[in-house]
Design a protein around this motif. Structure first.
Motif, short mmCIF file in Angstrom:
data_model
loop_
_atom_site.label_atom_id
_atom_site.label_comp_id
_atom_site.label_asym_id
_atom_site.label_seq_id
_atom_site.Cartn_x
_atom_site.Cartn_y
_atom_site.Cartn_z
N ARG A 1 -5.43 -5.53 -22.84
CA ARG A 1 -5.62 -6.90 -23.33
C ARG A 1 -5.73 -7.84 -22.14
NH1 ARG A 1 -1.42 -9.07 -27.64
NH2 ARG A 1 -2.51 -7.41 -28.80
N PRO A 2 -6.70 -8.75 -22.12
CA PRO A 2 -6.83 -9.68 -20.99
C PRO A 2 -5.61 -10.57 -20.85
CG PRO A 2 -8.81 -9.69 -22.36
CD PRO A 2 -7.76 -8.94 -23.12
N PRO A 3 -5.14 -10.79 -19.64
CA PRO A 3 -4.05 -11.75 -19.45
C PRO A 3 -4.53 -13.16 -19.73
CG PRO A 3 -4.87 -10.97 -17.34
CD PRO A 3 -5.56 -10.16 -18.38
N ARG A 4 -3.62 -14.08 -19.94
CA ARG A 4 -4.00 -15.46 -20.19
C ARG A 4 -4.42 -16.15 -18.90
NH1 ARG A 4 -2.35 -20.48 -19.88
NH2 ARG A 4 -0.45 -19.88 -18.79
N SER A 5 -3.75 -15.79 -17.79
CA SER A 5 -4.07 -16.43 -16.52
C SER A 5 -3.92 -15.43 -15.38
CB SER A 5 -3.19 -17.64 -16.27
OG SER A 5 -1.84 -17.25 -16.07
N ILE A 6 -4.70 -15.64 -14.32
CA ILE A 6 -4.60 -14.84 -13.10
C ILE A 6 -4.64 -15.80 -11.91
CG2 ILE A 6 -5.56 -12.99 -11.69
CD1 ILE A 6 -6.99 -11.92 -14.15
N THR A 7 -3.62 -15.73 -11.08
CA THR A 7 -3.55 -16.56 -9.89
C THR A 7 -3.40 -15.67 -8.67
OG1 THR A 7 -2.47 -18.36 -11.11
CG2 THR A 7 -2.31 -18.41 -8.70
N ALA A 8 -4.33 -15.81 -7.72
CA ALA A 8 -4.28 -15.01 -6.50
C ALA A 8 -4.22 -15.93 -5.29
CB ALA A 8 -5.50 -14.11 -6.41
N ARG A 9 -3.25 -15.68 -4.42
CA ARG A 9 -3.13 -16.40 -3.16
C ARG A 9 -3.17 -15.38 -2.03
NH1 ARG A 9 2.02 -20.23 -3.38
NH2 ARG A 9 3.01 -18.27 -3.95
N LEU A 10 -4.12 -15.54 -1.13
CA LEU A 10 -4.33 -14.58 -0.07
C LEU A 10 -4.09 -15.23 1.29
CD1 LEU A 10 -7.75 -13.13 -1.34
CD2 LEU A 10 -5.45 -12.49 -2.08
N ILE A 11 -3.24 -14.63 2.10
CA ILE A 11 -3.07 -15.06 3.48
C ILE A 11 -3.73 -14.02 4.38
CG2 ILE A 11 -1.43 -15.56 5.33
CD1 ILE A 11 0.60 -16.38 3.27
N ALA B 1 0.48 -7.88 -17.83
CA ALA B 1 1.32 -9.03 -18.15
C ALA B 1 0.46 -10.17 -18.71
CB ALA B 1 2.07 -9.49 -16.91
N THR B 2 1.10 -11.13 -19.36
CA THR B 2 0.37 -12.28 -19.90
C THR B 2 -0.12 -13.20 -18.78
OG1 THR B 2 1.71 -12.19 -21.91
CG2 THR B 2 0.51 -14.24 -21.48
N GLU B 3 0.73 -13.41 -17.79
CA GLU B 3 0.36 -14.23 -16.64
C GLU B 3 0.47 -13.37 -15.39
OE1 GLU B 3 2.80 -17.68 -16.64
OE2 GLU B 3 1.85 -18.55 -18.43
N ILE C 1 2.90 -9.10 -3.48
CA ILE C 1 3.95 -9.55 -4.39
C ILE C 1 3.30 -9.75 -5.75
CG2 ILE C 1 5.80 -11.22 -4.78
CD1 ILE C 1 5.51 -12.05 -1.84
N LEU C 2 3.67 -8.92 -6.70
CA LEU C 2 3.01 -8.88 -8.00
C LEU C 2 3.91 -9.50 -9.06
CD1 LEU C 2 1.66 -5.20 -7.81
CD2 LEU C 2 0.66 -7.30 -6.86
N ASN C 3 3.40 -10.56 -9.65
CA ASN C 3 4.10 -11.26 -10.74
C ASN C 3 5.50 -11.71 -10.35
OD1 ASN C 3 1.79 -10.69 -12.15
ND2 ASN C 3 2.69 -9.11 -13.44
N ARG C 4 5.71 -11.91 -9.06
CA ARG C 4 6.98 -12.40 -8.51
C ARG C 4 8.16 -11.50 -8.85
NH1 ARG C 4 6.78 -17.64 -6.56
NH2 ARG C 4 4.76 -18.65 -6.84
N ARG C 5 7.89 -10.28 -9.28
CA ARG C 5 8.96 -9.36 -9.66
C ARG C 5 8.94 -8.08 -8.83
NH1 ARG C 5 12.72 -11.89 -12.26
NH2 ARG C 5 13.48 -9.87 -12.99
N LEU C 6 7.79 -7.77 -8.24
CA LEU C 6 7.65 -6.53 -7.50
C LEU C 6 7.00 -6.82 -6.16
CD1 LEU C 6 7.73 -3.31 -7.54
CD2 LEU C 6 5.31 -3.49 -8.16
N ALA C 7 7.58 -6.30 -5.09
CA ALA C 7 7.01 -6.46 -3.76
C ALA C 7 6.71 -5.08 -3.17
CB ALA C 7 7.96 -7.23 -2.85
N LEU C 8 5.52 -4.94 -2.64
CA LEU C 8 5.11 -3.72 -1.95
C LEU C 8 4.87 -4.05 -0.49
CD1 LEU C 8 2.52 -2.44 -4.57
CD2 LEU C 8 4.85 -1.59 -4.28
#
Length: 310
Positions: free
Chosen positions: A153-163, A121-123, A234-241
């Motif tokens: 292709r590299p995404p434009r942004s990657i944001t990771a939040r870990l609990i 994905a792009t983001e 939770i990946l890209n706010r669309r898929l939860a495992l």
């Protein structure tokens, strides 16, 4: 919680530790779907355990749905989609609640293909509630290599939040000695594992930014004063495992002195994951399982987790 090293240790729980090693190899793709597991004799010699220990370990993996035993052929890594048929429509009329269960035999789901999809994905956003992020760190490192190799292709942004659990808290239910006492050495061992994998994940992503392949990278870790009983991706706010951390007994070696301690631990490496995907046309105001999981994460992140310098 994590793997226990290159091979099984201890005596009473060697089959659990061997299963942990094999489970990790399956999850990381070292042992691929459909591949034959080495014979009992080979595994016993490789890991310096008895054949009965190997049999118990394989039985454990079979109960978890990770391997299939084919009579006369051997043991094989279960293939994705290798599941029992879904319940028929007629079965829905068999009882008041029978319609709720499609099948108790679910297809094997691994993190790797879903993370590969997410990184295209792009983001990219990764919201994770985990014990140590061991599985995730390994797979993120693989995605970094895919980008460096030009495979995607590299995404434009990657944001990771870990609990993650706060190992400075003496109130963690897991890991803990079986007598229920608080052993700081057990928590310190976990802290080392947790920090190591979170660092691998962070450095993999920041390397992409430092090489100017990804414009924006953000990695934030927050800690909660309790041990998670489930793992969430939770990946890209669309898929939860979602997977589970079954509590079990195990032996670990703690410093200083290398003493073996029997503890109640949680083994999530290679655990079966259950996927939930938001519909392509869903909107943020719609109620759905992915939205509810995201809300659970957001509330935990905001109200129970504190920022950590890892």
């Amino acid at each position: 919680m994590t793997s226990h090293g290159s091979g099984p240790r201890g005596s009473q729980f060697r089959y659990v530790q061997l299963a942990d090693v094999l489970r990790k190899e399956i999850n990381e793709g070292t042992r691929v779907p459909g591949q034959r597991i080495p014979t009992q004799e080979v595994l016993a010699a490789q890991y310096h355990v008895s054949r009965s220990t190997v049999i118990q370990a394989i039985d454990l993996l079979r109960e978890e749905g990770l391997v299939r035993v084919r009579q006369g052929s051997g043991t094989f890594v279960r293939e994705i989609g290798d599941a029992a048929p879904a319940a028929t429509a007629e079965a829905a009329d068999a009882g008041d609640e029978s319609w709720a269960v499609v099948s108790e035999d679910v297809p094997l789901v691994r993190l790797k293909p879903y993370l590969e999809e997410a990184f295209e994905a792009t983001e990219v956003t990764l919201d994770v509630f985990s014990m140590t992020t061991e599985s995730l760190a390994t797979q993120v490192s693989h995605q970094k290599d895919r980008i460096l190799d030009g495979a995607i292709r590299p995404p434009r942004s990657i944001t990771a939040r870990l609990i993650l659990p706060d190992t400075d808290s003496g109130h963690l239910a897991i890991p803990r000695p079986v007598d229920g006492s608080d052993d700081p050495r057990v928590r310190q061992r976990m802290r080392g594992i947790l920090t190591a994998h979170a660092t691998i994940l962070r450095e993999s992503l920041y390397e992409l930014r430092n090489r100017k392949l990804v414009q924006e990278v953000s990695v934030e870790v927050r800690l909660v004063p309790f041990s998670p009983q489930i793992k969430l991706y939770i990946l890209n706010r669309r898929l939860a495992l979602q997977g589970f951390y079954p509590p079990d007994l195990g032996n670990v070696t703690v410093a200083p002195g290398g003493e073996d301690v029997t503890i109640l631990d949680a083994y999530g490496t290679g655990a079966t994951l259950f996927p939930f995907r938001a519909a392509a046309d869903s909107t943020p105001d719609q109620v759905g399982i992915v939205r509810q999981i995201q809300k659970f994460f957001e509330n935990t992140w905001t109200h129970q987790a504190t920022r950590a310098d890892i």
